[in-house]
Design a protein around this motif. Sequence first.
Motif, PDB file in Angstrom:
ATOM      1  N   GLN A  56      71.266   7.612  35.131  1.00 53.73           N
ATOM      2  CA  GLN A  56      71.973   8.728  35.751  1.00 53.73           C
ATOM      3  C   GLN A  56      72.614   9.626  34.689  1.00 53.73           C
ATOM      4  O   GLN A  56      72.491  10.853  34.735  1.00 53.73           O
ATOM      5  CB  GLN A  56      73.040   8.206  36.712  1.00 53.73           C
ATOM      6  CG  GLN A  56      73.708   9.301  37.536  1.00 53.73           C
ATOM      7  CD  GLN A  56      74.740   8.743  38.500  1.00 53.73           C
ATOM      8  OE1 GLN A  56      75.533   7.875  38.141  1.00 53.73           O
ATOM      9  NE2 GLN A  56      74.731   9.226  39.728  1.00 53.73           N
ATOM     10  N   GLY A 139      76.599  12.174  42.336  1.00 55.01           N
ATOM     11  CA  GLY A 139      76.408  10.733  42.267  1.00 55.01           C
ATOM     12  C   GLY A 139      77.736  10.061  41.968  1.00 55.01           C
ATOM     13  O   GLY A 139      78.733  10.277  42.662  1.00 55.01           O
ATOM     14  N   ASP A 140      77.751   9.270  40.907  1.00 54.61           N
ATOM     15  CA  ASP A 140      78.984   8.596  40.496  1.00 54.61           C
ATOM     16  C   ASP A 140      79.746   9.373  39.427  1.00 54.61           C
ATOM     17  O   ASP A 140      80.764   8.891  38.919  1.00 54.61           O
ATOM     18  CB  ASP A 140      78.654   7.196  39.952  1.00 54.61           C
ATOM     19  CG  ASP A 140      78.025   6.306  41.014  1.00 54.61           C
ATOM     20  OD1 ASP A 140      78.360   6.495  42.204  1.00 54.61           O
ATOM     21  OD2 ASP A 140      77.185   5.448  40.660  1.00 54.61           O
ATOM     22  N   SER A 142      81.903  12.579  38.302  1.00 62.11           N
ATOM     23  CA  SER A 142      82.748  13.615  38.893  1.00 62.11           C
ATOM     24  C   SER A 142      82.390  14.996  38.356  1.00 62.11           C
ATOM     25  O   SER A 142      81.825  15.131  37.263  1.00 62.11           O
ATOM     26  CB  SER A 142      84.220  13.321  38.600  1.00 62.11           C
ATOM     27  OG  SER A 142      84.499  13.526  37.226  1.00 62.11           O
TER      28      SER A 142
END
Length: 337
Positions: A56, A139-140, A142
């Motif tokens: 990611q 996603g994760d 910020s």
Amino acid sequence: MENMDEQLPEMNAGSDPIVYPPKYEKRDQTTNIWIKSVISLGLYLFLGYYIFHSFQMLLLITSVVLFHELGHFFAMKFFRYKDLGIFFIPLLGAYVSGSKRDVSQKESAIILLAGPLPGIILGIILYLLYQNDPTLAIGDISFGDVALLLVFLNLINLFPVYPLDGGQLLNRVFLDEEGWIGKIFVFISIALLAWLSWRLYSYHHQPIYFVFLLFPLMMVLRMFGDNKLKSVEKKIETEGIDMDKSYEDLPAEDYWKIRNILIEQHPAFSDVPPAPPYEYDVKEEKIMTTIQSLLHRHLVQDVSMAGKIFILLIWAAAIASPWLLNMNMYFFRQFGL
């Protein structure tokens, strides 16, 4: 009465005119360029995953880099550069490659700023959105972290160190890039990049930061290559060959003469048999590319003093923007900034 100044075909020992075959013409490189781009992206992702261990995060960094390079790409396309391609350098970043004979300072400034400025602007927008709503994320990750990454990577590129965008802008618009001032600037940049690599290693104690030494190393190798081409260029000038033209306008006779000089003077082509016989070699495409680089490129100095001040103000505003917005640029603390 005949015009004795008219250029006659070159004669050999038997007084027969030499018929030069056409100069080498490269095939359409569009497909090859994009194949190389995809391969470089694959290597970039493979080695990047080895470093980050997070697909990611790797995709996010790659997207930021690609967004930056697309700015350069579309600006160069707008100004009709040829043979455009985006190439990724594993662990270091990417660059856009293209060619154009008449290079304008104004166009160069737009092209160089078209990479970092959109990224910084987008980063600031995401940062302001995050300040308003800290729950926003991709996603994760910020919005705040995405904003910092966008601003950080593009801000680094604006630093006045060659070959970063800011360094190229300084050398192209404000300095004489072909003169001794430009060369001194490049030497200073090499020293600064070497120092940066050592400083990062000293702070983090991780050998991976020595990868930044690749930049000064490549610059030194390029300077050696340029010096070799200078000797070739001097030899060509002594032969009275006009280099102030495009490759398309280069006569076949001049191509083969320059080719022979290149084979004689440049170690990379020492294994290529000189002409005659006038036959293409397996290295012909590389020979053609080198000849193209030897042909004089025109730098159109079309930026006025007011224009230079305007460019300088844009550059300064972009550099100062994260601090003016109180963004937490914690990375720079290790350098006392």
